[in-house]
Design an enzyme around this catalytic site. Structure first.
Site, short mmCIF file in Angstrom:
data_model
loop_
_atom_site.label_atom_id
_atom_site.label_comp_id
_atom_site.label_asym_id
_atom_site.label_seq_id
_atom_site.Cartn_x
_atom_site.Cartn_y
_atom_site.Cartn_z
N CYS A 57 32.40 52.80 63.48
CA CYS A 57 31.40 53.80 63.83
C CYS A 57 30.04 53.10 63.86
CB CYS A 57 31.39 54.93 62.81
SG CYS A 57 30.03 56.11 63.07
N ASP A 64 37.29 53.11 62.63
CA ASP A 64 37.97 54.09 63.46
C ASP A 64 39.26 53.47 63.94
OD1 ASP A 64 36.06 56.23 63.47
OD2 ASP A 64 34.79 55.00 64.76
N SER A 81 49.18 39.74 78.64
CA SER A 81 49.25 40.66 77.49
C SER A 81 48.75 40.07 76.18
CB SER A 81 50.66 41.22 77.33
OG SER A 81 51.58 40.18 77.09
#
Length: 166
Positions: A57, A64, A81
């Site tokens: 945050c 988060d 990937s």
């Protein structure tokens, strides 16, 4: 080893199979790598799910957590990937709101691949009793994918899932 790709086609893929790669915990879009699409004449989706996304945050510094879903229709390039995994880990100490993270991810992938179509959806775990699930998309300008992006955003989440506090 059998391979459907030549060394020349794989020369830009440097992280895959490299056991000495260090995880970076500061946002770094330069980690992203791509490789050539052998089937650019075909329209097909690639869906990538990353259930262990973390960011901070920007106001409180609290972590988060989210599952990130990336779906795209490639044009000439695809994202590698392992580089995507390392890139997403680089958000670990990034202070941004949920909505910002999702849009940054999409824009970085557009810069890397210039896909026909892309959408990114973050399903963040609740904080303060509220879960935030930002969604963004983009279709290549002047193509049917631009129209699809407009329709997808208009109809996005018309049948919302049941929320069970994840």
């Amino acid at each position: 080893m059998m391979s459907g790709r030549t060394d020349e086609e794989l020369k830009g893929v440097t992280l895959l199979g490299n056991q000495s790669v260090k995880y970076q915990y500061q946002y770094n879009p330069d980690i992203l790598e791509s490789f050539g699409n052998k089937h650019p004449e075909n329209d097909y989706f690639v869906k990538l799910n990353f259930p262990e996304f973390t960011s901070l945050c920007p106001k409180t510094g609290q972590p988060d957590f989210a599952a990130i879903y990336i779906s795209y229709v490639p044009d000439k390039l695809l994202v590698e990937s392992k580089s995507l995994k390392l890139y997403l880990f680089s958000f670990r100490n990034q202070g941004d709101f949920h909505e910002d993270c999702i849009n940054i991810i999409m824009k970085d992938l557009i810069r890397l691949m210039d896909p026909k179509y892309i959408e990114v959806w973050g399903k963040f775990t609740p904080r303060g009793g509220i879960s935030i699930d930002p969604y963004c998309n983009h279709g290549k300008k002047g193509t049917k994918w631009e129209t699809m992006a407009e329709k997808r955003i208009q109809w996005h989440d018309m049948n919302p899932e049941n929320i069970n506090n994840r």
